[in-house]
Design a protein around this motif. Sequence first.
Motif, short mmCIF file in Angstrom:
data_model
loop_
_atom_site.label_atom_id
_atom_site.label_comp_id
_atom_site.label_asym_id
_atom_site.label_seq_id
_atom_site.Cartn_x
_atom_site.Cartn_y
_atom_site.Cartn_z
N ALA A 211 -8.04 -0.74 57.11
CA ALA A 211 -9.50 -0.90 57.10
C ALA A 211 -9.86 -2.24 56.45
O ALA A 211 -9.01 -2.96 55.94
N GLU A 212 -11.15 -2.56 56.49
CA GLU A 212 -11.62 -3.78 55.83
C GLU A 212 -11.17 -3.78 54.37
O GLU A 212 -11.26 -2.76 53.69
N LYS A 213 -10.67 -4.92 53.91
CA LYS A 213 -10.14 -4.96 52.55
C LYS A 213 -10.79 -6.07 51.74
O LYS A 213 -11.23 -7.09 52.27
N PHE A 214 -10.82 -5.83 50.42
CA PHE A 214 -11.25 -6.84 49.45
C PHE A 214 -10.15 -6.92 48.40
O PHE A 214 -9.79 -5.91 47.82
N THR A 215 -9.62 -8.10 48.17
CA THR A 215 -8.49 -8.23 47.27
C THR A 215 -8.88 -8.72 45.88
O THR A 215 -8.07 -8.68 44.97
N CYS A 216 -10.11 -9.21 45.73
CA CYS A 216 -10.62 -9.58 44.40
C CYS A 216 -12.13 -9.68 44.49
O CYS A 216 -12.71 -9.53 45.57
N ARG A 217 -12.74 -9.95 43.34
CA ARG A 217 -14.19 -10.06 43.32
C ARG A 217 -14.62 -11.41 42.76
O ARG A 217 -14.01 -11.93 41.83
N ALA A 218 -15.67 -11.96 43.35
CA ALA A 218 -16.26 -13.20 42.85
C ALA A 218 -16.99 -12.91 41.55
O ALA A 218 -17.30 -11.75 41.23
N PRO A 219 -17.26 -13.95 40.75
CA PRO A 219 -18.00 -13.74 39.49
C PRO A 219 -19.33 -13.01 39.71
O PRO A 219 -19.79 -12.28 38.83
N GLU A 220 -19.93 -13.18 40.89
CA GLU A 220 -21.21 -12.52 41.17
C GLU A 220 -21.03 -11.06 41.57
O GLU A 220 -22.00 -10.33 41.71
N GLY A 221 -19.77 -10.64 41.78
CA GLY A 221 -19.49 -9.24 42.06
C GLY A 221 -19.13 -8.90 43.49
O GLY A 221 -18.66 -7.79 43.76
#
Length: 273
Positions: A211-221
Motif C-alpha cells: 500500500a501507499e507508504k511513508f518512510t519518515c515525516r517532515a518537520p511540519e508533520g
Amino acid sequence: MTAEQTATDTSPTRLKVVTFNTWKCDGEYAMRLEAMCEQMKALDADVFALQECFATLNGSTDTARTVAHHLGMHLHTAPARRKPRWFQGGWVDSFSSLAVLSRRPIRSGEALELPSSVTDGGRVAQFCSLEVAGWSVLLVNVHLSHLPHPEGSSLRTEQLRTLLNRLGQMPRHDLTLVCGDFNASTDSSELAPFMDLPWDLLDAFAQSGGAEKFTCRAPEGQGLNLDHILCVPSCSRASVSYREAVMVLNTATTPWGVMPSDHSGVSVTFALG
C-alpha cells in the motif's frame, strides 16, 4: 545461474531485502541501537542495506559492526561523509557510512564517488555482489543528497544517473537492486524519469502489492516516501516474483518507548526462479 543449481532444483529461492536509514548518532543513540538490534533480528532478513551508519574514526563505536555482530551476518561498509559529530557530550571525528549486511558471504564490494556540492559532499554508492543459493545478486546501496529543490533535485538526478551508468558497465547479475534513502519519491522530478525507458526501474514495494507508504515525516508533520527498493530489469537476467512488501522497524521498543530511527524500514521479499 551457477552449476550449484541443477535441472532438478526448480523451487524458487527466497530473498528478503530490507533498506533502513539508521539516523547516525542522533536521538537516544544507545537505546535506539538496542532497539535496532532487537527488531532487525526478528525480521529474519537475508540482506540489509543500511544508510547513515555512525562510526567513530577510532572504531570505538560502530553501528553497522554492532548490528552485524548481533545478527551474525557478513558485513561490507563504505565509509562516507567524514566530519565531527556531537556524541556523548563532545565532538567526535566520525563517518555516516553505507553498509550491507548479508546472511551469505559477500563476494565483492566497492564504492563509487557520486557528484556532490560544497554544501553536501562525500556521497557514495555502495556496490555489493552476493550469491544466494546459486543466484547472483548485485545490490547497490545509496543515500542521495538531502538538499532542497532546486539544487538538491538536480544533484540527486546526477547522482542516480552516475550510479546507473556504472551499473551499465558491470556484468549482468541474475538480480540487480538499487536500495536506500533517495530523499525523493518515485514520482518526483528526480526519480520519475528513471522509472521509464531506457532504465525502466521498478518499485519493488509497489510491484509486491504494498500500500501507499511513508518512510519518515517532515518537520511540519506530513509523511514522506523517501526510501525505496528498486529493481533494475535491464541489468537483471533471471525471472523474479514479488512475494511480500511491508514497512518495518517502525515501532517503539519497550520498556523505553524509543523508535529505532527517524525513518521506517522497507522490506520486500522476492522469489528467484
